[in-house]
Design a protein around this motif. Sequence first.
Motif, PDB file in Angstrom:
ATOM      1  N   LEU A  12      11.314  -2.442   4.205  1.00 64.36           N
ATOM      2  CA  LEU A  12      10.800  -2.433   5.579  1.00 64.36           C
ATOM      3  C   LEU A  12      10.086  -1.120   5.891  1.00 64.36           C
ATOM      4  O   LEU A  12       9.023  -1.109   6.524  1.00 64.36           O
ATOM      5  N   ALA A  13      10.667  -0.013   5.448  1.00 59.76           N
ATOM      6  CA  ALA A  13      10.027   1.282   5.670  1.00 59.76           C
ATOM      7  C   ALA A  13       8.693   1.372   4.924  1.00 59.76           C
ATOM      8  O   ALA A  13       7.723   1.931   5.447  1.00 59.76           O
ATOM      9  N   ALA A  14       8.630   0.806   3.712  1.00 58.88           N
ATOM     10  CA  ALA A  14       7.384   0.826   2.943  1.00 58.88           C
ATOM     11  C   ALA A  14       6.294   0.036   3.655  1.00 58.88           C
ATOM     12  O   ALA A  14       5.124   0.458   3.699  1.00 58.88           O
ATOM     13  N   VAL A  15       6.647  -1.116   4.217  1.00 58.85           N
ATOM     14  CA  VAL A  15       5.669  -1.922   4.967  1.00 58.85           C
ATOM     15  C   VAL A  15       5.174  -1.146   6.180  1.00 58.85           C
ATOM     16  O   VAL A  15       3.965  -1.112   6.470  1.00 58.85           O
ATOM     17  N   ALA A  16       6.096  -0.521   6.907  1.00 59.53           N
ATOM     18  CA  ALA A  16       5.710   0.238   8.098  1.00 59.53           C
ATOM     19  C   ALA A  16       4.789   1.397   7.739  1.00 59.53           C
ATOM     20  O   ALA A  16       3.794   1.658   8.429  1.00 59.53           O
ATOM     21  N   ILE A  17       5.089   2.093   6.646  1.00 60.85           N
ATOM     22  CA  ILE A  17       4.256   3.221   6.224  1.00 60.85           C
ATOM     23  C   ILE A  17       2.869   2.743   5.831  1.00 60.85           C
ATOM     24  O   ILE A  17       1.847   3.344   6.227  1.00 60.85           O
ATOM     25  N   ALA A  18       2.787   1.658   5.045  1.00 60.93           N
ATOM     26  CA  ALA A  18       1.484   1.145   4.611  1.00 60.93           C
ATOM     27  C   ALA A  18       0.629   0.712   5.800  1.00 60.93           C
ATOM     28  O   ALA A  18      -0.569   1.034   5.868  1.00 60.93           O
ATOM     29  N   LEU A  19       1.217   0.008   6.749  1.00 59.82           N
ATOM     30  CA  LEU A  19       0.457  -0.444   7.919  1.00 59.82           C
ATOM     31  C   LEU A  19       0.052   0.727   8.809  1.00 59.82           C
ATOM     32  O   LEU A  19      -1.077   0.765   9.331  1.00 59.82           O
ATOM     33  N   ALA A  20       0.951   1.691   8.979  1.00 57.57           N
ATOM     34  CA  ALA A  20       0.632   2.834   9.840  1.00 57.57           C
ATOM     35  C   ALA A  20      -0.493   3.675   9.246  1.00 57.57           C
ATOM     36  O   ALA A  20      -1.456   4.038   9.949  1.00 57.57           O
ATOM     37  N   VAL A  21      -0.406   3.989   7.947  1.00 51.42           N
ATOM     38  CA  VAL A  21      -1.448   4.795   7.307  1.00 51.42           C
ATOM     39  C   VAL A  21      -2.778   4.055   7.337  1.00 51.42           C
ATOM     40  O   VAL A  21      -3.830   4.646   7.628  1.00 51.42           O
ATOM     41  N   SER A  22      -2.769   2.760   7.066  1.00 54.29           N
ATOM     42  CA  SER A  22      -4.005   1.980   7.071  1.00 54.29           C
ATOM     43  C   SER A  22      -4.610   1.913   8.463  1.00 54.29           C
ATOM     44  O   SER A  22      -5.821   2.053   8.643  1.00 54.29           O
ATOM     45  N   ALA A  23      -3.763   1.690   9.488  1.00 56.93           N
ATOM     46  CA  ALA A  23      -4.265   1.578  10.858  1.00 56.93           C
ATOM     47  C   ALA A  23      -4.865   2.892  11.338  1.00 56.93           C
ATOM     48  O   ALA A  23      -5.987   2.916  11.868  1.00 56.93           O
ATOM     49  N   PHE A  24      -4.155   3.990  11.135  1.00 60.86           N
ATOM     50  CA  PHE A  24      -4.650   5.285  11.608  1.00 60.86           C
ATOM     51  C   PHE A  24      -5.832   5.782  10.785  1.00 60.86           C
ATOM     52  O   PHE A  24      -6.571   6.653  11.242  1.00 60.86           O
ATOM     53  N   SER A  25      -6.013   5.234   9.590  1.00 55.15           N
ATOM     54  CA  SER A  25      -7.182   5.594   8.773  1.00 55.15           C
ATOM     55  C   SER A  25      -8.400   4.746   9.115  1.00 55.15           C
ATOM     56  O   SER A  25      -9.466   4.942   8.532  1.00 55.15           O
ATOM     57  N   GLY A  26      -8.233   3.779  10.029  1.00 50.23           N
ATOM     58  CA  GLY A  26      -9.345   2.937  10.421  1.00 50.23           C
ATOM     59  C   GLY A  26      -9.625   1.786   9.483  1.00 50.23           C
ATOM     60  O   GLY A  26     -10.745   1.262   9.466  1.00 50.23           O
ATOM     61  N   TYR A  27      -8.641   1.358   8.718  1.00 43.11           N
ATOM     62  CA  TYR A  27      -8.841   0.236   7.800  1.00 43.11           C
ATOM     63  C   TYR A  27      -9.100  -1.036   8.609  1.00 43.11           C
ATOM     64  O   TYR A  27      -8.287  -1.409   9.473  1.00 43.11           O
ATOM     65  N   PRO A  28     -10.211  -1.764   8.358  1.00 46.88           N
ATOM     66  CA  PRO A  28     -10.615  -2.862   9.242  1.00 46.88           C
ATOM     67  C   PRO A  28      -9.958  -4.211   8.954  1.00 46.88           C
ATOM     68  O   PRO A  28     -10.165  -5.150   9.713  1.00 46.88           O
ATOM     69  N   HIS A  29      -9.199  -4.342   7.873  1.00 47.98           N
ATOM     70  CA  HIS A  29      -8.672  -5.660   7.493  1.00 47.98           C
ATOM     71  C   HIS A  29      -7.136  -5.654   7.499  1.00 47.98           C
ATOM     72  O   HIS A  29      -6.493  -6.027   6.517  1.00 47.98           O
ATOM     73  N   LEU A  30      -6.561  -5.249   8.620  1.00 45.90           N
ATOM     74  CA  LEU A  30      -5.114  -5.161   8.704  1.00 45.90           C
ATOM     75  C   LEU A  30      -4.444  -6.524   8.580  1.00 45.90           C
ATOM     76  O   LEU A  30      -3.349  -6.641   8.021  1.00 45.90           O
ATOM     77  N   LEU A  31      -5.092  -7.573   9.090  1.00 44.96           N
ATOM     78  CA  LEU A  31      -4.505  -8.904   8.993  1.00 44.96           C
ATOM     79  C   LEU A  31      -4.425  -9.369   7.547  1.00 44.96           C
ATOM     80  O   LEU A  31      -3.443 -10.011   7.138  1.00 44.96           O
ATOM     81  N   TRP A  32      -5.461  -9.083   6.752  1.00 43.50           N
ATOM     82  CA  TRP A  32      -5.414  -9.423   5.330  1.00 43.50           C
ATOM     83  C   TRP A  32      -4.296  -8.646   4.638  1.00 43.50           C
ATOM     84  O   TRP A  32      -3.559  -9.196   3.806  1.00 43.50           O
ATOM     85  N   LEU A  33      -4.169  -7.377   4.976  1.00 50.83           N
ATOM     86  CA  LEU A  33      -3.114  -6.549   4.385  1.00 50.83           C
ATOM     87  C   LEU A  33      -1.741  -7.072   4.784  1.00 50.83           C
ATOM     88  O   LEU A  33      -0.845  -7.209   3.936  1.00 50.83           O
ATOM     89  N   LEU A  34      -1.569  -7.386   6.052  1.00 45.58           N
ATOM     90  CA  LEU A  34      -0.292  -7.913   6.525  1.00 45.58           C
ATOM     91  C   LEU A  34       0.028  -9.257   5.885  1.00 45.58           C
ATOM     92  O   LEU A  34       1.179  -9.528   5.525  1.00 45.58           O
ATOM     93  N   GLY A  35      -0.994 -10.098   5.717  1.00 49.87           N
ATOM     94  CA  GLY A  35      -0.785 -11.394   5.073  1.00 49.87           C
ATOM     95  C   GLY A  35      -0.343 -11.254   3.630  1.00 49.87           C
ATOM     96  O   GLY A  35       0.565 -11.970   3.180  1.00 49.87           O
ATOM     97  N   PHE A  36      -0.968 -10.319   2.885  1.00 55.57           N
ATOM     98  CA  PHE A  36      -0.547 -10.115   1.493  1.00 55.57           C
ATOM     99  C   PHE A  36       0.888  -9.607   1.425  1.00 55.57           C
ATOM    100  O   PHE A  36       1.695 -10.102   0.614  1.00 55.57           O
ATOM    101  N   ILE A  37       1.215  -8.612   2.266  1.00 56.23           N
ATOM    102  CA  ILE A  37       2.567  -8.049   2.228  1.00 56.23           C
ATOM    103  C   ILE A  37       3.592  -9.123   2.571  1.00 56.23           C
ATOM    104  O   ILE A  37       4.654  -9.230   1.927  1.00 56.23           O
ATOM    105  N   PHE A  38       3.309  -9.959   3.573  1.00 54.15           N
ATOM    106  CA  PHE A  38       4.225 -11.023   3.951  1.00 54.15           C
ATOM    107  C   PHE A  38       4.424 -12.008   2.796  1.00 54.15           C
ATOM    108  O   PHE A  38       5.562 -12.390   2.472  1.00 54.15           O
ATOM    109  N   ALA A  39       3.327 -12.410   2.143  1.00 53.93           N
ATOM    110  CA  ALA A  39       3.427 -13.356   1.024  1.00 53.93           C
ATOM    111  C   ALA A  39       4.202 -12.747  -0.136  1.00 53.93           C
ATOM    112  O   ALA A  39       5.045 -13.418  -0.763  1.00 53.93           O
ATOM    113  N   TYR A  40       3.938 -11.471  -0.428  1.00 49.18           N
ATOM    114  CA  TYR A  40       4.646 -10.834  -1.542  1.00 49.18           C
ATOM    115  C   TYR A  40       6.126 -10.688  -1.252  1.00 49.18           C
ATOM    116  O   TYR A  40       6.967 -10.931  -2.125  1.00 49.18           O
ATOM    117  N   ARG A  41       6.475 -10.285  -0.010  1.00 46.62           N
ATOM    118  CA  ARG A  41       7.879 -10.133   0.317  1.00 46.62           C
ATOM    119  C   ARG A  41       8.618 -11.471   0.267  1.00 46.62           C
ATOM    120  O   ARG A  41       9.770 -11.538  -0.164  1.00 46.62           O
TER     121      ARG A  41
END
Length: 357
Positions: free
Chosen positions: A254-283
Amino acid sequence: MLGFDIRVAKITWTVFLVAFLLFVTYMISSTLLVVVFSIFFSYLVYPLIQLVERYRPARVSRTASIALVFVLVIVIVSVAGSIFGAQIQDQAIKLSQQIPALLDAKNVSDRIPLPDFMEPLRQRVLDFISSQVQSNADQAMPLARNFGLSVMHAASNLIYLILVPVLSFLLIKEAPSIREELLSWLNHANQRMWSGIIKDMDVLLSKYVRALLLLSIATLISYGIAFSVLGVPYPLLLAGIAAVLEFIPFAGPLAAVAIALAVSAFSGYPHLLWLLGFIFAYRMFQDYVLNPILMSEGVEVSPLLVIIGLLAGDQLGGVVGIFLSVPVIAALKIIFVRASAARREALLMQQREIIQE
């Protein structure tokens, strides 16, 4: 006579002895932690030792074959660290340098992407995020500055990286004689019970430690490839963090997911939904397919006990307590089950003797 009660004296002595052992355990907790990690490392390399032992020539000693495996493992880890460690280190340094800019409340609202359906609420959402960033910036900046100090503190404990393999080598080499010596102190009935307990705990630890290693490697490879393909910033660093946190049950992923999403969001990564979808499927795949397969034997603990153990482990030992909570609970369960079975068997034997009389 003279008010002396033997039963009370025995109880008092037992309480004193238990308290003394707990005190000694607390005082040497760092040493015990090194021994625990050495035991876990022993279970990681022992399958390779069994493979080498199967084809070992008679003229080659068991000690030599064990040493060969340890040298091989150390070489493999060193090569892997030299290949990926430099890239992860570069990304970690780059991220630590950019943390002040990423947490700048004046620009964070423009960098964080939102899905189209949330655009009407964009200003409210970003105002909330900005207020949270502004209020927590004073806490985040000291953490960022202290990151280098933490790395230096870890480097000062590099002696443990030498002690763990050395202790693991000695544990594997002397484990059979230690087991026989411990069992020789017990009578026949207790020998049978504790022999079963040791066997069950051997299966437990071997399955648990190897499963954690395989899950960590699977997370490192899957996250590393997916993050790189999706263009996630700092892909190897985030994948490495997720792989390390995989060793902490429940809370780590859970902490790894939060860190990945936070770093990506604050870095301006434009495809957060794709990232969240992959993490959800992998988990979902790892938690409900891969994890049950790898831990199908030995680690059978109910989710309720796991959660209670995680909370207790966090209070008792922090991250280390969380890491050790599941195997400790499983070991206590093994002891309880074996002791209950031995007690039932003893009662049955007594009943049979009474009937025969």
